[in-house]
Design an enzyme around this catalytic site. Structure first.
Site, PDB file in Angstrom:
ATOM      1  N   ASP A  42     -15.216   9.965  28.193  1.00 46.55           N
ATOM      2  CA  ASP A  42     -13.819   9.958  27.755  1.00 46.55           C
ATOM      3  C   ASP A  42     -13.697  10.778  26.473  1.00 46.55           C
ATOM      4  OD1 ASP A  42     -11.105   9.067  26.885  1.00 46.55           O
ATOM      5  OD2 ASP A  42     -11.377   7.527  28.420  1.00 46.55           O
ATOM      6  N   GLN A  87     -11.287   8.906  36.891  1.00 52.88           N
ATOM      7  CA  GLN A  87      -9.977   8.389  36.460  1.00 52.88           C
ATOM      8  C   GLN A  87      -9.358   9.250  35.369  1.00 52.88           C
ATOM      9  OE1 GLN A  87      -9.188   5.584  38.357  1.00 52.88           O
ATOM     10  NE2 GLN A  87     -11.210   6.061  39.215  1.00 52.88           N
ATOM     11  N   TYR A 155       3.176  16.555  37.221  1.00 56.23           N
ATOM     12  CA  TYR A 155       2.166  15.505  37.414  1.00 56.23           C
ATOM     13  C   TYR A 155       1.892  15.296  38.901  1.00 56.23           C
ATOM     14  CZ  TYR A 155       0.011  10.897  37.698  1.00 56.23           C
ATOM     15  OH  TYR A 155      -0.827   9.856  38.003  1.00 56.23           O
ATOM     16  N   ARG A 223       9.532  -0.761  43.197  1.00 51.01           N
ATOM     17  CA  ARG A 223       8.175  -0.249  43.092  1.00 51.01           C
ATOM     18  C   ARG A 223       7.199  -1.221  43.746  1.00 51.01           C
ATOM     19  NH1 ARG A 223      10.726   3.513  41.998  1.00 51.01           N
ATOM     20  NH2 ARG A 223      10.681   4.871  40.152  1.00 51.01           N
TER      21      ARG A 223
END
Length: 324
Positions: A42, A87, A155, A223
Site C-alpha cells: 500500500d 484491491q 472510474y 443499492r
C-alpha cells in the site's frame, strides 16, 4: 457458508494490494486469522496505517510501502506469492470525473502492472476488484454479467478495462484471473471522513455527532449494500475456484435492494436519533438503482453470502459506536 472453513496449502502466501484500505485490511485480517502468510502492499494514499498496525507483531505479516504504478515494486511484491488479491485502486465516481488522468494511471496502469508481475512470478490466482459501476446506464434489474450499458464515469471505465485485461491475461498468457464486481460494500474500518466518503459510515458519524446528513437526490435510489464479510468470502473462494472461473467477472453482493431513505431512517432508529435529513442534488455519474444477480458467483465460485443487509448493518453500527 462463509469462508472460515476454507483450506489452502499450509505455506500459502497472499499478497493484498491496497491492504491498508477498508476492504484490503479486512482481507489481511481474515487471512492472518486463518494462519496463512500475508504481504500488504500500500502507498497509503487512500489507505491508513492504523488499519494494519494491529498486524505488526504477527510473524506471518509483512508490510511493503509501495505504489502499484511502479512495475518494479509490483514485481518484488509478487515474488514467492501464491495468491494476489488486488484491491489497490482509487474509488469514487464523482472524484474520477474531476481526475480522469490520475484514475487511468492508478486503476488501469497500476492493475496491469500487477497482472504482469503476477504472470512473471507464476502466481496461482490473480483476484482483482471490479465494480458494479461497469453496468453504467443499463436499466434492467437485477444486474446480470454480460448485460452492461454505457459507462457513466472514468472510474467505471477503469474497472471495465481491468476486466478486459483480466480476460486477456487468462486467454493469452494463461494467468488465472478472477474479477469481482463489488456492490456498495460497507462495514468495519470504512472511513466516514472526506468529501467522497461512503454513505453508511458518513451518516453514522454525523448522526452520532448530532449533525444532519444530506442525501443526494430524493433518497429513492436503491443499492445492493454488501457487508464486508461477504466480500472476504468471495475473494477467498475466488482463489480456490476452478478453471471455469478464470478470465471471468462476477457480481459480489447479497442480492438485496435497499432504498437510501429507508437506510437513513433505520440508522436514526438504531442510533436513537430523531433528525430529518437534508436533500441535495443528484451526484454526477451515479446510477439510480442497483441490485445484483449473484447466481453466476454461486455457480462458479461457490459464493454463498451469510450476511444480509440487516445483520451487516447491526455489526457495522456496533463497530462504529466503539471506534469513532
Amino acid at each position: 457458508m462463509g469462508y472460515k472453513h476454507l483450506q489452502f496449502p499450509a505455506d500459502s502466501v497472499f499478497l493484498v494490494t491496497g491492504g491498508a484500505g477498508f476492504i484490503g485490511s479486512n482481507l489481511c485480517e481474515a487471512i492472518l486469522n486463518m494462519g496463512y502468510k500475508v504481504r500488504c502492499l500500500d502507498d497509503l494514499s487512500t489507505g491508513f496505517q492504523k488499519n494494519v498496525d494491529m498486524f505488526a507483531d504477527n510473524e506471518n505479516y509483512t508490510f511493503i510501502k509501495g505504489d502499484i504504478k511502479d512495475y518494479d515494486t509490483c514485481l518484488k511484491a509478487c515474488e514467492g506469492v501464491d495468491y494476489v488479491l488486488n484491491q489497490a485502486a482509487w474509488g469514487s465516481v464523482p472524484r474520477s470525473l474531476e481526475m480522469p488522468l490520475f484514475y487511468e494511471k492508478n486503476n488501469i496502469c497500476g492493475t496491469l502492472n500487477m497482472m504482469e508481475a503476477a504472470r512473471q512470478c507464476g502466481v496461482k490466482k490473480f483476484v482483482y476488484a471490479s465494480s458494479s459501476s461497469v453496468y453504467g446506464d443499463e436499466p434492467n434489474l437485477p444486474k446480470t454479467e454480460g448485460r452492461e450499458g454505457n459507462l457513466l464515469s472514468p472510474y467505471a471505465l477503469t474497472k471495465a478495462v481491468d476486466e478486459l485485461y483480466g480476460a486477456l491475461y487468462t486467454r493469452c498468457y494463461g494467468l488465472p484471473t478472477v474479477g469481482l464486481r463489488y456492490f456498495n460494500v460497507f462495514g468495519r474500518r470504512q472511513t466516514p471522513d472526506g468529501a467522497y466518503a461512503a454513505v453508511i459510515p458518513k451518516f453514522i458519524k454525523m448522526l452520532l455527532n448530532g449533525e444532519t446528513p444530506t442525501i443526494n437526490g430524493d433518497g429513492k435510489q436503491s443499492r445492493d449494500f454488501t457487508y464486508i464479510e461477504n466480500v472476504i468470502e468471495a475473494n477467498l473462494k475466488a482463489c480456490l475456484s476452478g478453471d471455469e472461473a478464470n478470465g471471468e467477472a462476477f457480481n459480489v453482493a447479497y442480492g438485496g435492494r435497499e432504498y437510501l431513505i429507508d437506510i437513513y431512517y433505520a440508522l436514526c432508529e438504531a442510533l436513537e436519533v430523531n433528525l430529518e435529513p437534508n436533500f441535495g442534488p443528484d451526484r454526477k455519474g451515479d446510477i439510480k438503482h442497483s441490485n445484483a444477480d449473484i447466481s453466476k458467483a454461486k455457480r462458479l465460485l461457490g459464493y454463498d453470502p451469510d450476511y444480509d443487509f440487516k445483520t451487516g448493518l447491526k455489526e457495522a453500527i456496533d463497530w462504529y459506536k466503539c471506534n469513532l
